[in-house]
Design an enzyme around this catalytic site. Structure first.
Site, mmCIF file in Angstrom:
data_model
loop_
_atom_site.group_PDB
_atom_site.id
_atom_site.type_symbol
_atom_site.label_atom_id
_atom_site.label_comp_id
_atom_site.label_asym_id
_atom_site.label_seq_id
_atom_site.Cartn_x
_atom_site.Cartn_y
_atom_site.Cartn_z
ATOM 1 N N HIS A 51 0.981 -1.180 -0.016
ATOM 2 C CA HIS A 51 -0.106 -0.084 -0.021
ATOM 3 C C HIS A 51 1.006 1.121 0.108
ATOM 4 O O HIS A 51 0.589 1.901 -0.724
ATOM 5 C CB HIS A 51 -1.084 -0.150 1.219
ATOM 6 C CG HIS A 51 -1.876 1.101 1.269
ATOM 7 N ND1 HIS A 51 -3.061 1.067 0.507
ATOM 8 C CD2 HIS A 51 -1.873 2.418 1.843
ATOM 9 C CE1 HIS A 51 -3.829 2.030 0.739
ATOM 10 N NE2 HIS A 51 -3.238 2.985 1.581
ATOM 11 N N GLU A 73 -1.490 -5.419 -4.198
ATOM 12 C CA GLU A 73 -2.248 -5.351 -2.832
ATOM 13 C C GLU A 73 -3.571 -5.828 -2.813
ATOM 14 O O GLU A 73 -4.068 -6.380 -2.029
ATOM 15 C CB GLU A 73 -2.360 -3.682 -2.693
ATOM 16 C CG GLU A 73 -3.115 -3.267 -1.413
ATOM 17 C CD GLU A 73 -3.447 -1.825 -1.459
ATOM 18 O OE1 GLU A 73 -3.254 -1.257 -0.320
ATOM 19 O OE2 GLU A 73 -3.466 -1.223 -2.496
ATOM 20 N N ASN A 493 25.376 -23.463 -6.234
ATOM 21 C CA ASN A 493 25.929 -24.892 -6.272
ATOM 22 C C ASN A 493 25.456 -25.891 -5.086
ATOM 23 O O ASN A 493 25.089 -26.884 -5.389
ATOM 24 C CB ASN A 493 27.471 -24.668 -6.270
ATOM 25 C CG ASN A 493 28.175 -24.488 -7.413
ATOM 26 O OD1 ASN A 493 27.948 -25.133 -8.545
ATOM 27 N ND2 ASN A 493 29.162 -23.521 -7.294
#
Length: 760
Positions: A51, A73, A493
């Site tokens: 918001h 939102e 990795n």
């Protein structure tokens, strides 16, 4: 708004990071069955950040970004209201929204606008989750005339049902972007009712031009007072909120008042007691003959006795009664010193004259209360380039100080020594302060990784629990900038080649979800970074086999390698143990990059692994790499510098502790056998045939080593200078420095000299 752009960009990036981490944490809580309280708190945080991002973007004029944040939102509003369930697919969508917003922020920084980031697909996917029943019109598509018309109707015809509340919001004195905060609060209130009055005017608030610390609203809403207070207080930098319920005239059985509007000012003696209750009685009497449209200061302040200049207040009164009737009512109150009654239209005509005769309308506080307004924030933002330049200048001062010390030693002047001692102390304090200014929480890098690990795990069909610790540890910004690349390779990795697929882990009796840890710890003048996984581990035999296949070593060399030496082969360029190439990684792919990064930071990296149990990489890095303390040593006729943080201790080696084991010299120090290597040998020089010599004890992986030299000189603060592109690959040297006499001294890289390839 251009003056706020840098602050907006910084705030937007902080919120993007905050949203990303909060969303991933929420997904974990939902998956593992965390408490509803934690879940609700995170949803509220996400909703609040989205918001705020929406509002600040709109205030800055970036409507496409604002609408994108608004759609995101809406998704979390649906989750909050239990209309949507948080699934991995929904999390993927929200993270894609964040990627789009991040791309827009980058474009804004580069070109001043959001660019051509396509969000149509994201909006369609969001509408599918939300049910697709409501197709929202984007701000750029919505006719401005319609917006103006809606706003006008809302202002002229307050038709909302509910109670009338007067709301006063006070911001902290040094709060940034107060105009933006006020706009966001106005937006929140409009979602919960009808705002029928604001102070300052709505246009000022919507343009983000609030100048003071206080903003006032009057709203008609069915939302409880407590919820309105909670909504407002969730905004940062709000110091206090006052909400007073006001009665509607209809509830009091009265009809809308017709008549003229008067501005009534009522004056008391400054020392009049109980101004609040007396003012309350006057307001009640005036309401009996008309309608009070507004007050200055607020009604709450008037009833509490907080008057303008501590002596008067004013009201705008609509009434059908005459001035004489109003005057008669005011005269009934004996504590009233004076009053003025001006018709609204007449007041406008006489505004300039009245301004000279009457006190200002805006409330003024006594000087002792006004003083905080002139306070300036104790925190300022500085471009990192200035800090870099400042550090370079301090480095030059350190070199000059060394020169002065050498001159002082040669002249033997006592006063010069005293002055140099003071200069040295002040310079050390200056250096420490600048180093402190450059320190940055390692969280700035760490916070990027939860999202990366999650995306990799989903892409590869693996389940990974990612744990971070020590993100509040601070290191020099230069270290931080280089550290990110190394950690990306190690974590990729760990997920790709270390953690097994869920089914394989279950068969092995391991938890279905693999665990990857990223830990930072502070040890004296070092920061230790640990990357650990509980996956397959590294098989030394497999490493040897792959190294032979790739022609990196011969079969004979492989046979003579210890397990530790074999594992260190992963740091060779192009080495990989992967059976097939993936677009992500193979254990060792990119490890040469990690080694080079660590070396450039004058740090070290070690590996601990056990087949079937997992692998741990330990990076040991200096807190700072600009100015360091070093021990100057002599080998034959040359002087070298060894960083103090590489040295465990210095000793004098004599025949009583010097022994021979397997034909090689060792010393026995406090019951510990430590191999001895002369630095001459490492440089390819003939070793001196002496029984007594100084040595430096250093840490080489899991073992200590004593390095013999010809002479230990003294400790110095040195400035590290790069060897440049052409000498960067020279093994055994981390850089160079300039001494006070102008001579150039090489800085020894102990790990590089001793070999093993894994120390920088």
């Amino acid at each position: 708004m251009s003056q706020y752009l840098d602050e907006f960009l910084a705030d937007a990036r902080d919120r993007i990071d905050s949203l990303s981490n909060a969303i991933l944490t929420l997904e974990k809580i939902v998956k593992e069955g965390g408490s509803e309280e934690e879940k609700t708190e995170l949803i509220n945080q996400i909703f609040r950040d989205a918001h705020t991002l929406k509002g600040t973007a709109a205030t800055m004029g970036f409507m496409k970004l604002s609408e994108t944040a608004h759609k995101m939102e809406n998704i979390f509003d649906a989750i909050r209201n239990s209309q949507l369930e948080l699934t991995p697919e929904l999390v993927d969508l929200v993270l894609d929204f964040l990627d789009a917003i991040d791309a827009m922020v980058n474009n804004i920084e580069e070109s001043g606008n959001e660019g051509d980031v396509d969000v149509s697909d994201l909006f369609e996917r969001a509408d599918e989750f939300l049910g697709g029943s409501k197709k929202e019109i984007k701000p750029e598509e919505k006719p401005k005339e319609a917006e103006k018309k809606e706003e006008k109707v809302a202002e002229e015809v307050p038709s909302a049902e509910g109670k009338v509340y007067y709301i006063k919001v006070k911001f902290q004195k040094d709060a940034p972007l107060k105009g933006v905060r006020a706009f966001l609060i106005l937006s929140d209130l409009e979602e919960r009712g009808e705002v029928i009055w604001t102070n300052p005017g709505r246009e000022i608030i919507e343009n983000g031009n609030l100048e003071g610390d206080v903003v006032e609203f009057r709203i008609v809403s069915e939302t409880p007072k407590e919820e309105l207070e909670t909504v407002i207080k969730r905004h940062p930098e709000v110091e206090s909120v006052e909400i007073v319920e006001e009665k509607k005239k209809e509830e009091a059985g009265e009809k809308a008042v017709e008549g003229k509007e008067y501005v009534v000012r009522v004056y008391f003696q400054p020392d009049t007691p109980l101004k609040g209750p007396r003012s309350y009685l006057i307001l009640n009497d005036l309401e009996k003959i008309g309608e009070i449209l507004s007050t200055n200061p607020s009604r709450q302040d008037i009833e509490e006795g907080n008057l303008i200049e501590n002596k008067f207040f004013e009201v705008v009164l609509r009434t059908s009664e005459s001035k004489e009737k109003i005057s008669e009512i005011l005269k009934k109150h004996p504590d009233v010193l004076n009053f003025t009654i001006t018709e609204k239209e007449e007041e406008k005509k006489e505004e300039k004259k009245e301004a000279k005769k009457q006190p200002p309308k805006q409330p003024k506080k006594p000087p002792i209360i006004e003083t905080p307004k002139v306070k300036i924030s104790r925190v300022i933002k500085i471009d990192v380039g200035h800090l870099d330049k400042l550090m370079n200048l301090v480095g030059e001062l350190v070199i000059t100080k060394g020169r002065l010390e050498q001159i002082g030693e040669r002249l033997g002047d006592r006063e010069l020594f005293e002055a140099l001692s003071t200069l040295s102390r002040l310079l050390t304090e200056l250096q420490d302060e600048i180093m402190e200014m450059r320190l940055t929480p390692i969280a700035e890098v760490f916070n990027k990784f939860p999202r990366m690990v999650r995306d990799l795990a989903r892409k590869m069909g693996k389940e990974v629990e990612f744990v971070m610790e020590g993100a509040d540890i601070e290191v020099d910004r230069t270290i931080l900038e280089k550290l990110g690349d190394a950690l990306v390779h190690l974590l990729r990795n760990a997920v790709d080649h270390g953690i097994e697929p869920p089914e394989e882990r279950v068969k092995l009796g391991k938890p279905r979800a693999g665990r990857v840890e990223l830990i930072a710890k502070r040890e004296k003048n070092h920061v230790v970074i640990i990357v650990r996984d509980d996956g397959r581990g590294i098989d030394p035999e497999k490493v040897k086999r792959k190294a032979v296949e790739r022609g990196l070593i011969t079969p004979e060399e492989a046979a003579n390698l210890s397990d530790e030496e074999a594992i260190n082969l992963i740091f060779l360029p192009g080495f990989s143990t992967a059976d097939k190439v993936t677009d992500v990684s193979g254990r060792g792919v990119g490890m040469d990059v990690v080694k080079e990064v660590v070396k450039s930071m004058n740090g070290s990296i070690s590996v601990q692994t056990e087949v079937g149990k997992g692998t741990t990489f330990i990076l040991k890095l200096p807190i700072s790499m600009a100015i360091i303390q070093a021990l100057l040593i002599r080998v034959e006729d040359e002087t070298y510098a060894i960083p103090i943080n590489n040295i465990l201790e210095t000793i004098e080696v004599d025949p009583s502790i010097l022994k021979t084991v397997g034909g090689k010299p060792v010393i026995v120090l406090r019951g510990e056998i430590i191999p001895v290597i002369m630095l001459h040998e490492l440089f390819g020089l003939p070793a001196p045939q002496v029984d007594r010599f100084p040595a430096i004890i250093v840490d080489h992986g899991a073992q200590k080593v004593a390095i013999g030299v010809d002479e230990l000189l003294h400790k110095r603060d040195i400035v590290i200078k790069s060897l440049g592109k052409f000498l960067s690959n020279v093994r055994g040297f981390a850089g160079a420095t300039i001494l006070g006499d102008g001579s150039v001294v090489l800085i020894i890289d102990i790990g590089g000299l001793l070999g093993g390839g894994y120390s920088g």
